[in-house]
Design a protein around this motif. Structure first.
Motif, short mmCIF file in Angstrom:
data_model
loop_
_atom_site.label_atom_id
_atom_site.label_comp_id
_atom_site.label_asym_id
_atom_site.label_seq_id
_atom_site.Cartn_x
_atom_site.Cartn_y
_atom_site.Cartn_z
N LEU A 147 6.52 3.40 -0.14
CA LEU A 147 5.16 2.89 -0.06
C LEU A 147 4.97 2.05 1.20
O LEU A 147 3.85 1.93 1.69
N PHE A 148 6.04 1.48 1.73
CA PHE A 148 5.91 0.72 2.97
C PHE A 148 5.61 1.64 4.15
O PHE A 148 4.97 1.23 5.11
N ALA A 149 6.08 2.88 4.09
CA ALA A 149 5.70 3.85 5.12
C ALA A 149 4.21 4.17 5.01
O ALA A 149 3.50 4.24 6.03
N TRP A 150 3.74 4.36 3.78
CA TRP A 150 2.30 4.58 3.59
C TRP A 150 1.51 3.35 4.02
O TRP A 150 0.39 3.48 4.53
N LEU A 151 2.08 2.18 3.83
CA LEU A 151 1.40 0.95 4.25
C LEU A 151 1.21 0.94 5.76
O LEU A 151 0.18 0.47 6.27
N SER A 152 2.20 1.44 6.50
CA SER A 152 2.06 1.53 7.96
C SER A 152 0.94 2.48 8.35
O SER A 152 0.18 2.20 9.29
N ILE A 153 0.82 3.59 7.64
CA ILE A 153 -0.22 4.57 7.96
C ILE A 153 -1.61 4.02 7.65
O ILE A 153 -2.52 4.09 8.48
N THR A 154 -1.77 3.44 6.46
CA THR A 154 -3.09 2.91 6.11
C THR A 154 -3.46 1.74 7.01
O THR A 154 -4.63 1.55 7.35
N GLY A 155 -2.45 0.95 7.40
CA GLY A 155 -2.73 -0.13 8.34
C GLY A 155 -3.16 0.37 9.69
O GLY A 155 -4.05 -0.20 10.34
N GLU A 156 -2.55 1.47 10.14
CA GLU A 156 -2.92 2.04 11.44
C GLU A 156 -4.33 2.59 11.42
O GLU A 156 -5.06 2.51 12.41
N ILE A 157 -4.75 3.16 10.28
CA ILE A 157 -6.13 3.63 10.17
C ILE A 157 -7.10 2.47 10.38
O ILE A 157 -8.10 2.58 11.10
N GLY A 158 -6.79 1.33 9.79
CA GLY A 158 -7.62 0.16 9.99
C GLY A 158 -7.57 -0.36 11.40
O GLY A 158 -8.59 -0.80 11.96
N ALA A 159 -6.38 -0.30 12.03
CA ALA A 159 -6.24 -0.78 13.40
C ALA A 159 -7.02 0.08 14.39
O ALA A 159 -7.48 -0.41 15.43
N VAL A 160 -7.18 1.36 14.08
CA VAL A 160 -7.97 2.25 14.93
C VAL A 160 -9.47 2.05 14.69
O VAL A 160 -10.28 2.04 15.62
N THR A 161 -9.83 1.87 13.42
CA THR A 161 -11.24 1.77 13.06
C THR A 161 -11.85 0.42 13.44
O THR A 161 -13.01 0.35 13.88
N GLY A 162 -11.08 -0.65 13.28
CA GLY A 162 -11.59 -1.99 13.50
C GLY A 162 -12.23 -2.22 14.85
O GLY A 162 -13.38 -2.69 14.94
N PRO A 163 -11.54 -1.92 15.97
CA PRO A 163 -12.15 -2.12 17.28
C PRO A 163 -13.43 -1.32 17.48
O PRO A 163 -14.33 -1.76 18.20
N LEU A 164 -13.52 -0.14 16.86
CA LEU A 164 -14.75 0.65 16.97
C LEU A 164 -15.90 -0.07 16.29
O LEU A 164 -17.02 -0.10 16.81
N VAL A 165 -15.63 -0.67 15.13
CA VAL A 165 -16.66 -1.43 14.42
C VAL A 165 -17.08 -2.63 15.26
O VAL A 165 -18.28 -2.92 15.42
N GLY A 166 -16.09 -3.33 15.82
CA GLY A 166 -16.41 -4.48 16.66
C GLY A 166 -17.22 -4.11 17.89
O GLY A 166 -18.14 -4.84 18.29
#
Length: 427
Positions: A147-166
């Motif tokens: 699940l920690f590997a999945w945590l890295s993936i879901t976190g990366e999705i947020g890291a990509v999306t966040g700057p676009l929202v900003g």
């Protein structure tokens, strides 16, 4: 019914990591711009303020983990959301008056770090508990990504999306961006308060106390953690990974500047890292599950060391006429693969180190050691890179300083893990 409930909770935890990173990266990448344009600070002062913010988060992970052990992971996650929302609100308020208030902006940056130090260990505790429950229910199935590997993936999705929202909100000013971040974390807190199951009464616990957020916590768990010499050794060795990965924000931008690449190329590099993480994290984790933690740690640290070895020892001419960017991308790819290998593995080993003890302080100490390594290591690396640019020291020396801790970790960390099972049975 129980399986469906656990699947829902896992989905909530993984989705939470995405939401955390969307809110975080919608605001934080713009802090340097605001400090430069609105507060007219020099780059040195900007770097100091942002460095303090990072250390406020990483350095307090041990305290956040200990509090999660004492008061429960769910409670501390909600408190962390509130603190980070308050920090973003301070950032927005610092620009509301005609004269920008630097003291309030700095306080807001510190609160964003404090919030992360409070909720991140709690999230790791709950993910570790969910992983343990999943392992117990599926002991006969083939090993698969943690699940920690999945945590890295879901976190990366947020890291990509966040700057676009900003970037979309930037047209209304930074106060709007920071205000969105505050409202977003309030919404996350409300969602988690409703979605995460409340702790069951102590008498109904079916799992060992160390692996549940609701179980009674023994006070002083951070002292027990600091007395665990085996885990301290592992934390010291694994700190090389965070120091190495943090060079994406220090050494790599300086290398781009040395080669006269425009700043926009840095965005392409981070986009490449996101592509690698989203496409390869699961395959890397599947391989890691099959070869075991010891082999994964050896190979992962070695891959990161090879990445810096590209800069230190491989002639640029081997990459063609315009060697700069292909050489950097080769090094970044090796570094990212190394981090994808060892970081989820290290997190998944923490509950094994903790045994029957609360895990929050253990997760916190692992992160705090990495944060301290970044704080101290970046001072040395930054100085060496400047001196190498002036030809006062050999050009390979800064990279060699990064390579040596990784080689040491590749050599010794597997030995620490090899004795792990015996140490737990004796404790």
């Amino acid at each position: 019914m129980k399986t469906n409930s656990s699947r829902f909770e896992i989905s909530v935890l993984l989705g939470t990591q995405t939401l955390f990173n969307i809110g975080f990266y919608a605001v934080v990448p713009f802090l340097a711009v605001v400090l430069t344009q609105d507060f007219l600070l020099a780059s040195t002062a900007v770097g100091l303020i942002l460095g303090i913010r990072t250390f406020a988060q990483q350095g307090l992970f041990l305290a956040g983990g200990s509090l999660a052990d004492r008061f429960g992971a769910r409670f501390m996650i909600l408190i962390g959301c509130a603190v980070r929302a308050a920090g973003f609100l301070m950032l927005a308020a610092s620009l509301w008056s005609g004269s920008p208030m630097l003291w309030l902006f700095i306080l807001g940056t510190l609160f964003t770090g404090f919030g992360g130090a409070l909720f991140s260990p709690g999230l790791n505790i709950l993910v570790a508990a969910a992983q343990s429950a999943r392992d117990q229910q599926r002991t006969t199935e083939a090993k698969r990504a943690t699940l920690f590997a999945w945590l890295s993936i879901t976190g990366e999705i947020g890291a990509v999306t966040g700057p676009l929202v900003g970037a979309v909100l930037w047209g209304w000013g930074f106060s709007t961006v920071a205000g969105f971040g505050a409202a977003f974390f309030v919404a996350i807190g409300i969602f988690l308060a409703l979605a995460l199951r409340k702790p069951a009464p102590a008498g109904r616990q079916r799992r060992p106390a160390a692996h549940t957020s609701a179980a009674p916590r023994r006070p002083g768990s951070w002292r027990q953690c600091l007395k665990d010499r085996r885990f301290l050794a592992f934390c010291g060795l694994h700190a090389a990974d965070l120091l190495a990965y943090n060079q994406l924000y220090l050494a790599i931008p300086l290398e781009l500047e040395r080669l006269d690449y425009p700043a926009q190329w840095l965005g392409m590099i981070f986009a490449w890292i996101s592509v690698l993480t989203l496409t390869l994290q699961l395959p890397v984790s599947w391989i890691a599950a099959r070869i075991g933690a010891r082999a994964t740690l050896r190979c992962g640290y070695l891959l990161s060391a090879l990445g810096f070895g590209v800069f230190a020892f491989i002639p640029a001419s081997l990459f063609g006429q315009d060697a700069g960017m292909p050489r950097i991308l080769c090094a970044i790819t090796l570094l990212t693969l190394g981090h994808m290998s060892v970081h989820p593995t290290a997190l998944s080993l923490v509950p094994q180190f903790a045994g029957e003890r609360p895990t929050g302080s253990y997760f916190g100490l692992l992160s705090s050691c990495g944060g301290l390594a970044v704080l101290l290591g970046n001072i040395l690396i930054g100085w060496l890179l400047v001196q190498a640019g002036r030809q006062a020291v050999p050009s390979f020396l800064p990279w060699l300083v990064l390579i040596l801790p990784l080689l040491l970790a590749s050599w010794r960390a597997a030995d620490v893990v090899r004795g792990l099972g015996t140490a737990i049975r004796r404790s």
